[in-house]
Write a protein that holds these residues in place. Structure first.
Motif, PDB file in Angstrom:
ATOM      1  N   GLN A 147       0.821  -1.216   0.000  1.00 56.89           N
ATOM      2  CA  GLN A 147       0.000   0.000   0.000  1.00 56.89           C
ATOM      3  C   GLN A 147       0.856   1.268   0.000  1.00 56.89           C
ATOM      4  OE1 GLN A 147      -2.815   2.397  -0.377  1.00 56.89           O
ATOM      5  NE2 GLN A 147      -3.635   0.361   0.091  1.00 56.89           N
ATOM      6  N   MET A 148       2.062   1.182   0.544  1.00 55.30           N
ATOM      7  CA  MET A 148       2.926   2.364   0.655  1.00 55.30           C
ATOM      8  C   MET A 148       4.119   2.318  -0.292  1.00 55.30           C
ATOM      9  SD  MET A 148       3.003   3.036   4.788  1.00 55.30           S
ATOM     10  CE  MET A 148       3.942   1.537   5.137  1.00 55.30           C
ATOM     11  N   SER A 149       4.185   1.321  -1.161  1.00 55.18           N
ATOM     12  CA  SER A 149       5.389   1.078  -1.963  1.00 55.18           C
ATOM     13  C   SER A 149       5.782   2.243  -2.868  1.00 55.18           C
ATOM     14  CB  SER A 149       5.215  -0.195  -2.798  1.00 55.18           C
ATOM     15  OG  SER A 149       4.108  -0.054  -3.682  1.00 55.18           O
ATOM     16  N   VAL A 157       8.071   5.143   6.531  1.00 57.49           N
ATOM     17  CA  VAL A 157       8.419   4.881   7.934  1.00 57.49           C
ATOM     18  C   VAL A 157       7.503   5.669   8.862  1.00 57.49           C
ATOM     19  CG1 VAL A 157      10.208   5.142   9.695  1.00 57.49           C
ATOM     20  CG2 VAL A 157      10.825   4.335   7.404  1.00 57.49           C
ATOM     21  N   LEU A 158       7.324   6.961   8.568  1.00 58.28           N
ATOM     22  CA  LEU A 158       6.497   7.807   9.425  1.00 58.28           C
ATOM     23  C   LEU A 158       5.043   7.334   9.446  1.00 58.28           C
ATOM     24  CD1 LEU A 158       6.298  10.325  11.204  1.00 58.28           C
ATOM     25  CD2 LEU A 158       5.842  11.660   9.132  1.00 58.28           C
ATOM     26  N   LEU A 159       4.494   7.067   8.279  1.00 56.75           N
ATOM     27  CA  LEU A 159       3.105   6.603   8.204  1.00 56.75           C
ATOM     28  C   LEU A 159       2.919   5.277   8.927  1.00 56.75           C
ATOM     29  CD1 LEU A 159       1.864   7.354   4.556  1.00 56.75           C
ATOM     30  CD2 LEU A 159       0.792   8.100   6.691  1.00 56.75           C
ATOM     31  N   ASN A 160       3.868   4.385   8.747  1.00 52.47           N
ATOM     32  CA  ASN A 160       3.795   3.066   9.376  1.00 52.47           C
ATOM     33  C   ASN A 160       3.714   3.200  10.894  1.00 52.47           C
ATOM     34  OD1 ASN A 160       3.743   0.290   9.481  1.00 52.47           O
ATOM     35  ND2 ASN A 160       5.935   0.029   9.194  1.00 52.47           N
ATOM     36  N   SER A 195      -8.230   9.088   2.855  1.00 55.16           N
ATOM     37  CA  SER A 195      -8.691   7.730   2.562  1.00 55.16           C
ATOM     38  C   SER A 195      -7.527   6.748   2.528  1.00 55.16           C
ATOM     39  CB  SER A 195      -9.436   7.701   1.230  1.00 55.16           C
ATOM     40  OG  SER A 195      -8.592   8.100   0.159  1.00 55.16           O
ATOM     41  N   ARG A 196      -6.393   7.202   2.056  1.00 52.35           N
ATOM     42  CA  ARG A 196      -5.229   6.296   2.001  1.00 52.35           C
ATOM     43  C   ARG A 196      -4.675   6.049   3.394  1.00 52.35           C
ATOM     44  NH1 ARG A 196      -0.041   6.706  -2.146  1.00 52.35           N
ATOM     45  NH2 ARG A 196       0.631   4.551  -1.823  1.00 52.35           N
ATOM     46  N   VAL A 197      -4.634   7.090   4.209  1.00 51.40           N
ATOM     47  CA  VAL A 197      -4.201   6.915   5.600  1.00 51.40           C
ATOM     48  C   VAL A 197      -5.118   5.925   6.304  1.00 51.40           C
ATOM     49  CG1 VAL A 197      -3.925   8.048   7.845  1.00 51.40           C
ATOM     50  CG2 VAL A 197      -3.147   9.204   5.768  1.00 51.40           C
ATOM     51  N   GLU A 198      -6.419   6.041   6.032  1.00 48.51           N
ATOM     52  CA  GLU A 198      -7.390   5.137   6.644  1.00 48.51           C
ATOM     53  C   GLU A 198      -7.149   3.695   6.210  1.00 48.51           C
ATOM     54  OE1 GLU A 198     -12.229   5.053   7.421  1.00 48.51           O
ATOM     55  OE2 GLU A 198     -11.338   6.478   6.007  1.00 48.51           O
TER      56      GLU A 198
END
Length: 278
Positions: A147-149, A157-160, A195-198
């Protein structure tokens, strides 16, 4: 009644001459024990009476039984309450049944009782559950990475970390989703839609192991680790309260990031000053 000499001969034919000691290992090994099945031939006072016993091998871990295995019939004294026993010679059991030393309807092989089979079944279920959970965790981790590739490594890293922090109490509020998107934009310059963060947060694990926190720290220098700790504190404080699960997440992160108590106090002080200045 059969002559005594005949019975003695039958006993001699059915037994090995040397007793075999029952194993008695502790810890993560096994132990053998005898279970009484039936008397072996005529019994009388003042003589060494033998009994048919079921030799059972119990495997255990830290003395917790996990598996029972039948080792067959043996003969022993004292109604099987002993540490020594005799193995039957080949054909000995059939011969003993034929001459009446043992019941004719005795099964040729003893069986493990239901109570002894249950630990094996339960252990198998536990192992299966652990394996299924591990597969699911790996699948979610792979899905999260996919999803984050397309995002920069720093943003990934931060989002994870932030999505796992928000998920740590088991629920993700809409304000947390918006806050994560805002923090990500300010710290990395990357715009990520709500929506992507969700979607990313939905694939995050609620409960993490130490190795998961260590994975967060991979490739980060001291400044990078401190900035992420600050970002996590902002997300955890979004609802103005810190749940126990959120506190455990924060403790795990600080430990893996090797942030000392003095460093953490400084980070908190800097955040208070920044809030007062804003």
């Amino acid at each position: 009644m059969k002559p005594v000499s005949f019975l003695v001969a039958a006993v001699a034919a059915a037994l090995s001459l040397l007793p075999t000691p029952a194993a008695a290992k502790g810890g993560g090994g096994y132990a053998e024990h005898l279970e009484y099945v039936a008397d072996y031939g005529p019994q009388g006072e003042g003589q060494e009476n033998l009994a048919l016993c079921h030799l059972v091998k119990k495997y255990h871990v830290l003395f917790i039984p996990i598996y029972y295995q039948s080792e067959g019939y043996v003969l022993a004294e004292n109604r099987c309450d002993t540490d020594s026993f005799y193995h039957f010679k080949e054909g000995g059991l059939a011969a003993a049944k034929a001459v009446g030393l043992l019941p004719a309807d005795l099964p040729d092989e003893p069986s493990i009782s239901l109570g002894q089979r249950v630990p094996k079944i339960l252990w198998g279920l536990v192992l299966a559950a652990v394996m299924v959970a591990a597969v699911k965790r790996r699948s979610r981790r792979n899905g999260l990475a996919a999803q984050m590739s397309d995002l920069p490594q720093r943003t990934q890293v931060l989002l994870n970390v932030l999505c796992h922090a928000a998920k740590s109490d088991g629920r993700i509020a809409a304000q947390e989703i918006g806050l994560i998107a805002e923090i990500t934009r300010k710290m990395t310059g990357t715009d990520v839609s709500h929506s992507r963060v969700e979607q990313i947060a939905a694939m995050a694990e609620k409960k993490l192991m130490p190795k998961d926190f260590e994975r967060f720290a991979n490739g980060l220098d001291a400044d990078g680790r401190e900035s992420i700790v600050k970002a996590v504190l902002l997300v955890l404080a979004a609802d103005n309260k810190l749940e126990k699960a959120e506190q455990r997440f924060l403790n795990g992160l600080i430990s893996a990031f090797k942030v000392s108590q003095l460093q953490f106090q400084r980070i908190m002080s800097e955040m208070r000053e920044e809030k007062m200045a804003s």
